[in-house]
Design a protein around this motif. Structure first.
Motif, PDB file in Angstrom:
ATOM      1  N   TRP A  23       0.462  -1.411  -0.110  1.00 27.66           N
ATOM      2  CA  TRP A  23       0.157   0.275   0.294  1.00 27.66           C
ATOM      3  C   TRP A  23       0.687   1.173   0.140  1.00 27.66           C
ATOM      4  O   TRP A  23       2.428   0.961   0.413  1.00 27.66           O
ATOM      5  N   GLN A  41       3.088  -0.175 -12.837  1.00 30.82           N
ATOM      6  CA  GLN A  41       1.794  -0.054 -12.467  1.00 30.82           C
ATOM      7  C   GLN A  41      -0.050   0.592 -12.781  1.00 30.82           C
ATOM      8  O   GLN A  41       1.434   1.904 -14.041  1.00 30.82           O
ATOM      9  N   GLN A  58      -3.427   2.750 -11.670  1.00 27.71           N
ATOM     10  CA  GLN A  58      -3.932   2.884 -10.107  1.00 27.71           C
ATOM     11  C   GLN A  58      -5.283   3.870 -11.181  1.00 27.71           C
ATOM     12  O   GLN A  58      -4.950   4.107 -11.885  1.00 27.71           O
ATOM     13  N   GLU A 113      -3.342  -0.652  -9.161  1.00 25.81           N
ATOM     14  CA  GLU A 113      -3.599  -0.461  -7.755  1.00 25.81           C
ATOM     15  C   GLU A 113      -4.747   0.203  -7.866  1.00 25.81           C
ATOM     16  O   GLU A 113      -5.219   1.072  -8.553  1.00 25.81           O
ATOM     17  N   TRP A 168      -2.881  -4.266  -4.450  1.00 27.47           N
ATOM     18  CA  TRP A 168      -1.526  -3.288  -4.406  1.00 27.47           C
ATOM     19  C   TRP A 168      -3.077  -1.773  -4.094  1.00 27.47           C
ATOM     20  O   TRP A 168      -4.061  -2.276  -4.641  1.00 27.47           O
TER      21      TRP A 168
END
Length: 267
Positions: free
Chosen positions: A5, A188, A190, A226, A247
Motif C-alpha cells: 500500500w 503499475q 492505478q 493498484e 496493491w
C-alpha cells in the motif's frame, strides 16, 4: 497473499502533515510506501509539495503565500512551518527537499517511495536518483503515460505507475488506451475509486466485473493494478480484497490497516 500500500501524501489528509518527513517516516514505520508530490524551487531544488503555492500547508506570510513555489528559493521555504497548521504536535516540520528524502532511503532498500510529478525536469530528477542510488526504491507516477516511459529511460531500474482519474467512463477508456499500447513504460496502473450511492451490494463506481477484468489483464502483462479508494470502511475494503487486488493507495493508513487486519482475521 501479500498486500502492498501507498500512503498518499504520506497520509497527509488525515493522519500526518502533507508531504513532510514526518509523514514519510510514519508510512515507512507502518510498512507502507509514502508518496510525495515533487516541484522545483526558483534555485533548482526539487521539493515535496502537493499544491502550487505554500498557502494551504505552511505558515508562509499572507503577502507571499499565494505565490508559486517556483518563485521562491529553497532557503526561503525553510522560513515556514509545514506541520503546525495540521497539528501543533508537528510544529517544526519544513517542506523537505527530495534530497533529504533520498538521504533517509539510501542504503535502506526496504524504504520505497512514490514520486508524483508536478513540476520537475525529468533529467534533473534522474540525476538525483542516480546520485543516491535509490533507483530500485522509486516508483515514479504521473497521469501521462509518456512521462512514465521517459522516466524509465532516464533513470535505470526506476519503476513507474500511471494513475487514472476522471469519471467512471473516462477511467475505463484511459485504461483501455494504456492496455492497447501493451502498457508500454509502465509497471503499475492505478484507478481512483469513488463511492457509488444506491447500491447495497457494491460500494464503488467501477463495477467488480470491470476491476476483475482489469486485474486479469494487468497480471497477464506482468504489471500491478493498484486501487485508490477515496473513501472506504472495513466492509467496502473487504470487497476489493476479495477480488484479489493486492496493491492499494490510501489517505488513511491506520484505517486501511485496521480494515486489512479484520479481513485477514476473517480468512
Amino acid at each position: 497473499m501479500n498486500i502492498y500500500w501507498q500512503a498518499h501524501r504520506g497520509g497527509g489528509a488525515y493522519e500526518r502533515p502533507d508531504n513532510t518527513m514526518s509523514a514519510n517516516r510514519y508510512a515507512w514505520e507502518l510498512g507502507g510506501i509514502p508518496e510525495a508530490d515533487i516541484r522545483t524551487t526558483n534555485d533548482g531544488v526539487i521539493v515535496c509539495l502537493h499544491d502550487e503555492t505554500p498557502a494551504r500547508t505552511t505558515t508562509a506570510p499572507d503577502e507571499v503565500k499565494n505565490q508559486l513555489i517556483s518563485e521562491f528559493t529553497f532557503a526561503e521555504t525553510r522560513l515556514w512551518d509545514a506541520g503546525i497548521k495540521f497539528n501543533e504536535a508537528f510544529q517544526g516540520e519544513c517542506i523537505p527537499s527530495l534530497e533529504e528524502v533520498f538521504q533517509e532511503m539510501k542504503g535502506r532498500p526496504e524504504r520505497m517511495m512514490y514520486l508524483d510529478l508536478k513540476e520537475v525536469n525529468l533529467s534533473d530528477l534522474g540525476r538525483l536518483i542516480d546520485q543516491y542510488e535509490v533507483n530500485r526504491q522509486v516508483i515514479f507516477t504521473h497521469y501521462i503515460q509518456d512521462n512514465c516511459r521517459q522516466m524509465k529511460e532516464i533513470a535505470r531500474e526506476v519503476r513507474s505507475m500511471l494513475w487514472i482519474g476522471g469519471n467512471a467512463e473516462q477511467r475505463m477508456e484511459k485504461f483501455r488506451l494504456a492496455a492497447s499500447t501493451g502498457f508500454e513504460g509502465l509497471d503499475q496502473v492505478q484507478f481512483h475509486l469513488k463511492i457509488a450511492e444506491g447500491n447495497e451490494d457494491w460500494s464503488f463506481d467501477l463495477e467488480p466485473a470491470f476491476l476483475t477484468e482489469a486485474l486479469a489483464l494487468t497480471e497477464r502483462s506482468g504489471i500491478d493494478l493498484e486501487l485508490f479508494p477515496f473513501s472506504f470502511d472495513a466492509s467496502s475494503l473487504h470487497q476489493l480484497l476479495d477480488l484479489g487486488i493486492r496493491w492499494y493507495a490510501t489517505d488513511e493508513p491506520a484505517l486501511f490497516l485496521e480494515g486489512l487486519n479484520s479481513w485477514n482475521h476473517s480468512k
